[in-house]
Design a protein around this motif. Structure first.
Motif, PDB file in Angstrom:
ATOM      1  N   LYS A  81       0.841  -1.199   0.000  1.00 39.57           N
ATOM      2  CA  LYS A  81       0.000   0.000   0.000  1.00 39.57           C
ATOM      3  C   LYS A  81       0.879   1.253   0.000  1.00 39.57           C
ATOM      4  CE  LYS A  81      -4.343  -1.459   2.123  1.00 39.57           C
ATOM      5  NZ  LYS A  81      -5.221  -1.310   3.304  1.00 39.57           N
ATOM      6  N   ALA A  82       1.927   1.229   0.819  1.00 38.92           N
ATOM      7  CA  ALA A  82       2.847   2.374   0.861  1.00 38.92           C
ATOM      8  C   ALA A  82       3.523   2.565  -0.498  1.00 38.92           C
ATOM      9  CB  ALA A  82       3.890   2.178   1.959  1.00 38.92           C
ATOM     10  N   LEU A 100      -0.175  -3.019  -6.829  1.00 35.49           N
ATOM     11  CA  LEU A 100      -1.599  -3.316  -6.643  1.00 35.49           C
ATOM     12  C   LEU A 100      -1.890  -4.783  -6.963  1.00 35.49           C
ATOM     13  CD1 LEU A 100      -3.207  -0.046  -8.039  1.00 35.49           C
ATOM     14  CD2 LEU A 100      -3.235  -0.852  -5.661  1.00 35.49           C
ATOM     15  N   ARG A 101      -1.212  -5.353  -7.931  1.00 36.59           N
ATOM     16  CA  ARG A 101      -1.397  -6.775  -8.232  1.00 36.59           C
ATOM     17  C   ARG A 101      -0.922  -7.645  -7.061  1.00 36.59           C
ATOM     18  NH1 ARG A 101       0.199  -5.079 -13.391  1.00 36.59           N
ATOM     19  NH2 ARG A 101       2.316  -5.855 -13.102  1.00 36.59           N
ATOM     20  N   ALA A 108      -6.691 -11.251  -1.343  1.00 31.31           N
ATOM     21  CA  ALA A 108      -7.689 -12.287  -1.611  1.00 31.31           C
ATOM     22  C   ALA A 108      -7.409 -13.520  -0.756  1.00 31.31           C
ATOM     23  CB  ALA A 108      -7.683 -12.646  -3.095  1.00 31.31           C
ATOM     24  N   PHE A 109      -6.150 -13.840  -0.590  1.00 31.90           N
ATOM     25  CA  PHE A 109      -5.730 -15.003   0.192  1.00 31.90           C
ATOM     26  C   PHE A 109      -6.086 -14.853   1.671  1.00 31.90           C
ATOM     27  CE2 PHE A 109      -2.229 -17.054   2.646  1.00 31.90           C
ATOM     28  CZ  PHE A 109      -2.521 -18.379   2.344  1.00 31.90           C
ATOM     29  N   VAL A 116      -8.803  -3.865  -0.148  1.00 33.73           N
ATOM     30  CA  VAL A 116      -7.850  -3.529  -1.210  1.00 33.73           C
ATOM     31  C   VAL A 116      -8.575  -2.962  -2.426  1.00 33.73           C
ATOM     32  CG1 VAL A 116      -6.175  -4.518  -2.828  1.00 33.73           C
ATOM     33  CG2 VAL A 116      -6.027  -5.050  -0.399  1.00 33.73           C
ATOM     34  N   ALA A 117      -9.764  -3.446  -2.717  1.00 37.11           N
ATOM     35  CA  ALA A 117     -10.547  -2.889  -3.831  1.00 37.11           C
ATOM     36  C   ALA A 117     -10.876  -1.417  -3.559  1.00 37.11           C
ATOM     37  CB  ALA A 117     -11.819  -3.703  -4.048  1.00 37.11           C
ATOM     38  N   ARG A 118     -11.233  -1.097  -2.311  1.00 38.37           N
ATOM     39  CA  ARG A 118     -11.495   0.306  -1.939  1.00 38.37           C
ATOM     40  C   ARG A 118     -10.222   1.134  -2.059  1.00 38.37           C
ATOM     41  NH1 ARG A 118     -14.745  -2.258   1.777  1.00 38.37           N
ATOM     42  NH2 ARG A 118     -13.143  -2.252   3.379  1.00 38.37           N
TER      43      ARG A 118
END
Length: 133
Positions: A81-82, A100-101, A108-109, A116-118
């Motif tokens: 994220k950072a 992001l990937r 998801a795991f 993460v989508a937000r």
């Protein structure tokens, strides 16, 4: 008399950053992920000192990969994220997408896909090319 100075205060931060990156990559390649994480943390700090966003983003990405290999998924998510935030604020769009990937894969795991989508939507909203008219 020669007084020792911390690496961050050195006049040769680029050389020190290169050595640190090489040590980090070697540790990662040898599966010494805790050691690699520490080197990438140091590289992140050096990159901040040098005002080098690409090196900072790379260090954060690889710190996250090192954390993931150790099973520290929450810390890895924070590292990515950072990194994505640094990338978004400095137009490093390819690196932003790569981070992001990583985030989406691990989130998801561990059941954090919605968070993460937000996060992705917030970052994309700051991207001039993706902003709605």
């Amino acid at each position: 008399e020669c007084a020792a100075t911390p690496a961050v205060e050195s006049k040769m931060p680029v050389i020190i950053a290169t050595v640190t990156k090489n040590l980090a990559e070697l540790a990662f390649a040898k599966s010494h992920y805790g050691e690699a994480e520490q080197y990438f943390e140091g590289l992140d700090k050096l990159a901040s000192h040098m005002l080098d966003p690409q090196t900072k983003a790379d260090a954060l990405e690889w710190r996250g990969l090192s954390q993931e290999k150790q099973g520290h998924y929450e810390r890895a998510i924070e590292s990515w994220k950072a990194a994505a935030t640094v990338c978004a604020s400095t137009d490093l769009l390819e690196s932003k997408e790569k981070n992001l990937r990583h985030l989406e894969r691990v989130a998801a795991f561990v059941g954090q896909g919605d968070d993460v989508a937000r996060f992705r939507r917030r970052l994309d909203a700051t991207d001039p090319e993706r902003r709605e008219p």
